[in-house]
Design a protein around this motif. Structure first.
Motif, short mmCIF file in Angstrom:
data_model
loop_
_atom_site.label_atom_id
_atom_site.label_comp_id
_atom_site.label_asym_id
_atom_site.label_seq_id
_atom_site.Cartn_x
_atom_site.Cartn_y
_atom_site.Cartn_z
N GLY A 77 -1.55 -9.04 1.70
CA GLY A 77 -2.81 -8.36 1.95
C GLY A 77 -2.62 -7.00 2.58
N GLY A 78 -3.72 -6.29 2.77
CA GLY A 78 -3.67 -4.93 3.32
C GLY A 78 -3.98 -4.89 4.80
N ASP A 124 -9.44 -11.85 9.42
CA ASP A 124 -9.33 -12.24 8.01
C ASP A 124 -7.89 -12.53 7.58
N PHE A 125 -6.94 -12.33 8.48
CA PHE A 125 -5.53 -12.57 8.16
C PHE A 125 -5.00 -13.63 9.12
N PRO A 175 0.84 -1.20 0.00
CA PRO A 175 0.00 0.00 0.00
C PRO A 175 0.87 1.25 0.00
N PRO A 176 0.32 2.39 -0.44
CA PRO A 176 1.12 3.62 -0.46
C PRO A 176 1.51 4.05 0.93
N PHE A 216 3.10 2.49 11.47
CA PHE A 216 1.92 1.98 10.78
C PHE A 216 0.81 1.76 11.80
N ARG A 217 -0.37 1.56 11.30
CA ARG A 217 -1.53 1.27 12.14
C ARG A 217 -2.09 -0.10 11.73
N ARG A 218 -2.52 -0.86 12.73
CA ARG A 218 -3.21 -2.12 12.45
C ARG A 218 -4.32 -2.30 13.48
#
Length: 594
Positions: A286-287, A313-314, A184-185, A305-307
């Motif tokens: 995946g994202g 789903d992962f 992702p960007p 980053f944020r999660r």
């Protein structure tokens, strides 16, 4: 040292050769379904390679020649699928034409359903036969993933559609082939991270403890800040390759949830991955990560980053509502390919829940059991054993008076020191097995040499218990030589082999290069002391012989010379013990700081 340097150079060269793909040997079974290499980079969008088939129609049982060609490439994966549903199972099987360049794979439990490269050598074309099955659908399309080098590859290059003779014309497939973007960007960070909120709003791990990444370049920093149902992660540290952290259920690498910041050509790729055993991380395509940003300044890498706290789903992403051990590691990277971390990862002392309460904690590059193992071995073989050997070799005439049990003082001291050496060795020997839970296959020759030292350390006191009496000179001489040989072998293996190799193990992680110089210094110190005492003993013997030849006050002169020699030996021993304690303190201090 030159040999070690050559071996290291060859090893690094081999690593660079293997970096052409995650699996240079072509064992890419994990990529069969999506045909996406686990490289953590975006695939190229415009194919430059071409798939051709020697006929446009086929019947069940036919064998068709399929050719993949184009500019030089190193890796590939070729499959055949139903052209009307490219997500359906693989169709048919392949037969090799040149087995030196390609190999058959069993994908999706279908034997021979795919073909891949056998080695990373450059190739311009690959030819194979495709065998049409009896239950083949009306239309077949060949797909190929081609890897030019680690971060340059094409996914699902479409080949021609071949059809059965009586099939209706081919229509648009249900699934279109769109190049996947695996990254992702992201954006640039405008300022360094701050530790001011650690323990208040952030859960922080820092090394050294309480360092501030805003002020200290060498500060290794990892923080978690909860924001509703998500967590903002910040990581910073000196690295020219990559920084990473992992969440683990235990203190072992494997089956972990890992996150990497990889320096690649003036940019940083932020990637989630899964760790299986000690193999290369499996990159997540995946994202699962959002709001990614990074910064590179003066050799310091920073990324954030944020999660979400839960990611059902992962499958490789852990639920952050649970406590984990946290690893922080860094290492080299080349062309986006990461290599094994240069040193043992920093590991937290216990499990933590990073979204529970903000805390400010540290960690260690070496666990307590391994620290104690190294400390006990250093005490045993750098202090008690070496002093005990000198006393037995040079201090018999100095401390010849008998004390307890009718034994001479030198013998009592020697026996006490050597029994202490054996006891410390036995305790130290058990600790790595407690830590590893068994035998370690990743410690090289060190555990084998350790077993030899342990055997000799136990054998010595047992042999000494059966020492022949002094009035049996032949057996006593045999015992003396055997006792000396076993003891010398134990010291050589323990100091020169086991301890030198043990210092290089990542579990102890002593800093380079001073550890090698310090160990060489200790060996030189001990050997130099023995040489000084040997020279002194020889000169004292010669002095007494000269006095005896001149027949002048033989008894009185010998006593005076002997007293002078005893004083010198005691002074040398005192200096030697002081030096040994100094070396020991240096090593123990280094171990304590890990």
């Amino acid at each position: 040292m030159a040999v070690l340097g050559f071996i290291a150079g060859v090893f690094i060269h081999l690593l660079h050769i293997s970096s052409v793909a995650n699996y240079p040997n072509g064992k890419v079974g994990k990529s069969c379904h999506g045909m996406i290499p686990e490289h953590g980079h975006s695939p190229q969008s415009h194919p430059v390679h071409h798939i051709s088939v020697n006929q446009k129609t086929f019947r069940p049982g036919d064998q068709l020649k399929v050719t993949l060609s184009g500019p030089p490439f190193k890796g590939f994966l070729l499959e055949a699928r139903d052209a009307e549903d490219l997500s359906s199972p693989l169709i048919g099987s392949f037969t090799l034409i040149n087995s030196s360049l390609s190999q058959i794979l069993t994908c999706e439990d279908i034997q021979g359903s795919a073909v891949s490269h056998r080695n990373p050598s450059k190739k311009n074309d690959i030819e194979v036969y495709w065998n049409a099955p009896s239950n083949a659908p009306n239309h077949i399309q060949f797909l190929a993933t081609v890897v030019e080098k680690y971060k340059i590859y094409w996914v699902k290059i479409p080949g021609p559609v071949i059809s059965q003779p009586n099939a209706l014309p081919f229509t648009t497939p249900k699934t279109t082939i769109v190049p996947l973007s695996t990254l992702p960007p992201d954006s640039h960070l405008t300022k360094p991270f701050s530790a001011s909120a650690c323990g208040n709003k952030k859960f922080c791990i820092r090394s050294p403890l309480n360092c501030d990444p805003e002020k200290e370049r060498a500060c290794v920093f990892l923080s978690f800040a909860r924001d509703g149902q998500s967590v903002m992660v910040e990581m910073s540290g000196p690295s020219k390759g990559y920084l990473s952290f992992a969440l683990s259920h235990d203190r072992w690498m494997g089956d972990d949830d890992a996150y990497l910041c990889i320096h690649d050509d003036q940019t940083v790729h932020i990637q989630a991955s899964g760790l299986t055993g000690r193999s290369h991380p499996v990159m997540d395509s995946g994202g699962s990560l959002e709001d990614m940003a990074w910064r590179l300044v003066d050799g310091v890498m920073q990324c954030s980053f944020r999660r979400n706290i839960t990611l059902p789903d992962f499958k490789n992403r852990f639920d952050l509502n649970t406590s984990y051990y946290i690893f922080i590691a860094d290492g080299a990277a080349d062309d986006g390919r990461i290599y094994k971390h240069a040193q043992q990862p920093l590991i937290t002392y216990e499990k933590y829940n990073v979204v529970d309460y903000p805390k400010n904690i540290g960690g260690s590059h070496s666990l307590l059991l391994l620290k104690v193992h190294g400390a006990l071995m250093f005490v045993a073989w750098m202090t008690t054993a070496s002093i005990g050997v000198l006393i037995a070799r040079f201090f018999k005439p100095v401390w010849s008076k008998t004390f307890f049990f009718g034994e001479a003082a030198w013998f009592q001291v020697h026996r006490m020191l050597m029994i202490t050496t054996s006891a410390l060795t036995c305790v130290a020997f058990v600790l790595p097995f407690m830590y590893r839970g068994g035998w370690s296959r990743h410690a090289g020759y060190h555990p084998y040499l350790g077993c030899m030292v342990m055997t000799l350390a136990v054998l010595q006191p047992l042999l000494a218990a059966f020492r022949p009496p002094i009035h049996d000179p032949s057996r006593r001489q045999m015992f003396n030589w055997t006792h000396w040989s076993i003891g010398t072998a134990a010291r050589i293996i323990a100091v020169v082999a086991a301890m030198f190799l043990g210092m290089d193990l990542p579990g102890l992680n002593l800093p380079k290069p001073w550890k090698t110089y310090a160990m060489i210094g200790f060996v030189a110190w001990h050997v130099g002391t023995e040489i000084v005492l040997e020279i002194h003993a020889y000169r004292l013997t010669r002095k007494v012989e000269i006095l005896d030849d001149t027949r002048i006050q033989i008894l009185q002169s010998f006593t005076a010379a002997e007293a002078e020699g005893h004083t010198f030996k005691k002074a040398v021993l005192a200096i030697y013990i002081w030096g040994n304690v100094t070396f020991l303190v240096i090593f123990l201090s280094a171990i304590n700081q890990l």
